[in-house]
Scaffold this active site. Structure first.
Site, short mmCIF file in Angstrom:
data_model
loop_
_atom_site.label_atom_id
_atom_site.label_comp_id
_atom_site.label_asym_id
_atom_site.label_seq_id
_atom_site.Cartn_x
_atom_site.Cartn_y
_atom_site.Cartn_z
CD GLU A 98 5.41 85.79 86.33
OE1 GLU A 98 4.26 85.33 86.28
OE2 GLU A 98 6.22 85.68 85.40
CG ASP A 99 3.42 82.40 88.04
OD1 ASP A 99 4.44 83.08 87.78
OD2 ASP A 99 3.06 81.43 87.35
CG ASP A 102 13.15 79.94 88.94
OD1 ASP A 102 13.71 79.75 90.03
OD2 ASP A 102 13.21 79.14 88.00
CG PHE A 151 8.63 72.51 89.48
CD1 PHE A 151 9.16 73.46 88.61
CD2 PHE A 151 7.37 72.01 89.23
CE1 PHE A 151 8.44 73.89 87.51
CE2 PHE A 151 6.64 72.43 88.12
CZ PHE A 151 7.19 73.37 87.26
NE ARG A 164 -1.80 76.65 83.40
CZ ARG A 164 -0.59 77.19 83.25
NH1 ARG A 164 -0.12 77.97 84.18
NH2 ARG A 164 0.13 76.96 82.17
P1 5GP Z 1 12.18 83.30 85.56
O1 5GP Z 1 12.33 84.06 84.29
O2 5GP Z 1 12.06 84.18 86.77
O3 5GP Z 1 13.26 82.26 85.73
O4 5GP Z 1 10.91 82.43 85.36
C1 5GP Z 1 9.69 82.71 85.85
C2 5GP Z 1 8.70 81.72 85.28
O5 5GP Z 1 9.22 80.37 85.35
C3 5GP Z 1 7.43 81.72 86.08
O6 5GP Z 1 6.51 82.66 85.59
C4 5GP Z 1 6.94 80.30 85.88
O7 5GP Z 1 6.26 80.22 84.67
C5 5GP Z 1 8.21 79.47 85.75
N1 5GP Z 1 8.58 78.86 87.03
C6 5GP Z 1 9.66 79.13 87.79
N2 5GP Z 1 9.67 78.40 88.92
C7 5GP Z 1 8.55 77.64 88.87
C8 5GP Z 1 7.99 76.66 89.76
O8 5GP Z 1 8.50 76.31 90.83
N3 5GP Z 1 6.82 76.09 89.37
C9 5GP Z 1 6.18 76.42 88.20
N4 5GP Z 1 5.04 75.81 87.92
N5 5GP Z 1 6.69 77.32 87.33
C10 5GP Z 1 7.86 77.94 87.68
#
Ligand code: 5GP
Length: 181
Positions: A98-99, A102, A151, A164
Site C-alpha cells: 500500500e502507498d 491512514d 495530506f 501521481r
Molecule cells: P485508510 O483506510 O488507511 O484511512 O486510507 C488509506 C487510503 O487513503 C490510502 O490508500 C490513500 O488512498 C488515502 N490517503 C490517506 N492519506 C492520504 C494522503 O495523505 N494523501 C493521499 N493522496 N491519499 C491519502
C-alpha cells in the site's frame, strides 16, 4: 518545486534507499515461501513497481482496487472491491503493498477479506504511515516512513488524480483531501 507542492517531504533518493532496505528484509523473510505481492490500486503502483524489482525472489504480482462506500466508510470500515485479484491465493504468502496507511480501515478490511481465502499468511507493507490518524489496530509489518497527519502527494499518491507521477513525496499547498488511492 512543482506547482502546488508546499514542501517536499521525502526525496526520490530517500525513498529509493528505504525501498531497497525493505526489499532486503522481504527477501530474507520470504525465502522458500510462495510470495504474492498484491498492490492496492491506484496509489501503490509506483511503490510496488520499485519494491518488486528489488526483491530477489521468485514472486507473483497482482492488484486489487477499492473504493469507498461514500460517507459511511469511515465509520463502518467497509470498502467496495472494484477490482478483485486474478490469482488464487490459497496456501500462498500474501504481501499487501500500500502507498499509505491512514486510519487503517482499508487494510483492515482487505486483510480480513483475503484471510478468508485460506492463504498461508497475509502481511502488510506500506511506504508511508500516519500513526496519528489510526482508528483501528493494524500490524504494518514493513513500514517505509512515518509521516505527519498532513495530506501528501507524489510517488503514486494523488490529489484529484494529479501528482501521481512525481518522483518524490510532498505536502500539498492547499491542504485538503481528495486522494482516491
Ligand atoms: P485508510 O483506510 O488507511 O484511512 O486510507 C488509506 C487510503 O487513503 C490510502 O490508500 C490513500 O488512498 C488515502 N490517503 C490517506 N492519506 C492520504 C494522503 O495523505 N494523501 C493521499 N493522496 N491519499 C491519502
Amino acid at each position: 518545486m512543482d506547482r502546488g507542492i508546499a514542501e517536499p517531504l521525502l526525496s526520490r533518493e530517500e525513498i529509493s534507499a528505504r525501498t531497497a532496505q525493505m526489499a532486503e528484509e522481504i527477501t530474507r523473510d520470504y525465502r522458500d515461501r510462495d510470495l504474492v505481492m498484491v498492490g492496492v490500486l491506484k496509489g501503490a503502483f509506483v511503490f510496488l513497481a520499485d519494491l518488486a524489482r528489488e526483491v530477489d525472489l521468485p514472486l507473483e504480482i497482482d492488484f486489487v482496487a477499492v473504493s469507498s462506500y461514500g460517507v459511511d466508510t469511515e465509520s463502518s470500515g467497509v470498502v467496495k472491491i472494484v477490482k478483485d485479484l486474478d490469482l488464487e491465493i490459497t496456501g500462498k504468502d500474501v504481501l499487501l503493498v500500500e502507498d499509505i496507511v491512514d486510519t487503517g480501515l482499508t487494510l483492515k478490511y482487505l486483510t480480513a477479506m483475503l484471510r478468508d481465502r485460506g492463504p498461508a499468511s497475509v502481511s502488510i507493507c506500506a511506504l508511508l504511515n500516519k500513526p496519528d490518524a489510526r482508528k483501528v489496530d493494524l500490524e504494518v509489518r514493513y513500514c517505509g516512513f512515518d509521516v505527519p497527519a498532513k495530506f501528501v502527494v507524489g510517488y503514486g499518491l494523488d490529489y484529484a488524480e494529479r501528482y501521481r507521477q512525481l518522483p518524490y513525496v510532498g505536502v500539498l499547498e492547499d491542504e485538503g483531501s481528495g486522494g482516491t488511492g
